[in-house]
Scaffold this motif. Structure first.
Motif, short mmCIF file in Angstrom:
data_model
loop_
_atom_site.label_atom_id
_atom_site.label_comp_id
_atom_site.label_asym_id
_atom_site.label_seq_id
_atom_site.Cartn_x
_atom_site.Cartn_y
_atom_site.Cartn_z
N CYS A 112 -31.57 -72.00 -61.13
CA CYS A 112 -30.43 -71.21 -61.60
C CYS A 112 -30.73 -69.72 -61.44
O CYS A 112 -31.76 -69.24 -61.90
CB CYS A 112 -30.21 -71.56 -63.07
SG CYS A 112 -29.41 -70.30 -64.04
N HIS A 114 -29.37 -67.24 -62.77
CA HIS A 114 -29.21 -66.42 -63.97
C HIS A 114 -30.46 -66.42 -64.86
O HIS A 114 -30.78 -65.43 -65.49
CB HIS A 114 -28.03 -66.92 -64.81
CG HIS A 114 -26.72 -66.82 -64.08
ND1 HIS A 114 -25.78 -67.83 -64.09
CD2 HIS A 114 -26.22 -65.84 -63.31
CE1 HIS A 114 -24.75 -67.46 -63.37
NE2 HIS A 114 -24.99 -66.27 -62.88
N HIS A 115 -31.12 -67.59 -64.93
CA HIS A 115 -32.24 -67.72 -65.87
C HIS A 115 -33.56 -68.11 -65.20
O HIS A 115 -34.57 -68.21 -65.89
CB HIS A 115 -31.91 -68.77 -66.93
CG HIS A 115 -30.69 -68.47 -67.74
ND1 HIS A 115 -29.45 -68.94 -67.41
CD2 HIS A 115 -30.52 -67.71 -68.84
CE1 HIS A 115 -28.56 -68.50 -68.29
NE2 HIS A 115 -29.18 -67.75 -69.17
N CYS A 183 -30.93 -74.43 -68.34
CA CYS A 183 -30.56 -73.23 -69.11
C CYS A 183 -29.48 -73.54 -70.13
O CYS A 183 -29.25 -72.77 -71.05
CB CYS A 183 -30.12 -72.11 -68.17
SG CYS A 183 -28.59 -72.43 -67.28
ZN LIG Z 1 -28.98 -70.57 -65.96
#
Ligand SMILES: [Zn+2]
Ligand SMILES: Nc1nc2c(ncn2[C@@H]2O[C@H](COP(=O)(O)OP(=O)(O)OP(=O)(O)O)[C@@H](O)[C@H]2O)c(=O)[nH]1
Length: 224
Positions: A112, A114-115, A183
């Motif tokens: 991912c 984002h994380h 996440c």
């Molecule tokens: Zn994420």
């Protein structure tokens, strides 16, 4: 360069302990006798992350080699950037076969964006040939090529579909991904059991409702 200068230059957030010096003049990281101050800068980035974890000691035995391992793990999760699809794709004459081909339950491991936490699941691909068929393993390779990058699931789905469309030019195509995002399940909202399904649909499978239903049904069938 003195030991302190090297530490300041290469590991600005890293506090050197007295045991860190193993060889004259060289900064050698604890527990990692072959690693010098000029080693992979990403190792020092992970070392900084460890140093930033309250209550942890990045120099203890169990963590001494962790920056290298973590960097290698990130390499594995991002190796898809190095793969050239021109070298990967092989298509063959379909020998008159013009019905749907479905490859399902292709394992998928992605990261991912984002994380930097994994999302894990399966990809399913249905296509209707237009004179050419593709080596079945190449479907799994295309999935892996785009999964092994920093991703969001929607873009991953589109990139897989775009690649298959470009190299195979099928009469119809459906790519479906079902994945669990760590996440979302082990941190943040912590909703275990949640999975996300995304689809990209092209050509006849998109235009004809019955053909789309056939693809979804083929994907949905459970193996014995
Ligand atoms: Zn994420
Ligand atoms: N659409 C989509 N969202 C994703 C994907 N992977 C992670 N996300 C979401 O990206 C969003 C990032 O939201 P932010 O509010 O910036 O980050 P955050 O504070 O960590 O959000 P929470 O996860 O809600 O704690 C979250 O809602 C994630 O669930 C993906 O593949 N697709």
């Amino acid at each position: 360069m003195t030991r302190e200068q090297k530490t300041a230059k290469y590991y600005p957030n890293y506090t050197l302990s007295p045991g860190a010096m193993k060889k004259d003049g060289d900064l050698v990281l604890i527990g990692h006798p072959n690693e010098t101050a000029t080693a992979n800068p990403r190792h020092s980035a992970f070392r900084s992350i460890l140093a930033g974890i309250t209550g942890e000691d990045p120099e203890r035995e169990g963590l001494a080699d962790t920056p290298r391992r973590a960097a290698e793990a990130i390499d594995e999760f991002t190796r898809g950037y190095e793969i050239d699809l021109n070298d990967l794709f092989r298509t063959f004459d379909s020998a008159g076969y013009d019905e749907m081909v479905t490859v399902r339950n292709v394992p998928l491991y992605s990261l991912c964006e984002h994380h930097l936490l994994p999302f894990i699941g399966t990809a399913h691909v249905s296509y209707i040939p237009d004179g050419r068929i593709v080596g079945l393993s190449k479907i799994a390779r295309v999935v892996d090529t785009f999964a092994r990058r920093l991703q969001v699931q929607e873009r991953l789905t589109i990139e897989i579909a775009d690649a298959i469309e470009k190299y195979l030019t099928p009469a119809g195509l459906l790519v479906m991904i079902e994945a669990e995002h760590l996440c979302m399940t082990v941190r943040g909202v912590q909703a275990p059991g949640t999975t996300t399904i995304t689809t990209a649909v092209r050509g006849r499978i998109r235009e004809q409702q019955t053909t789309r239903a056939e693809a979804v049904s083929a994907i949905g069938m459970r193996s014995q």
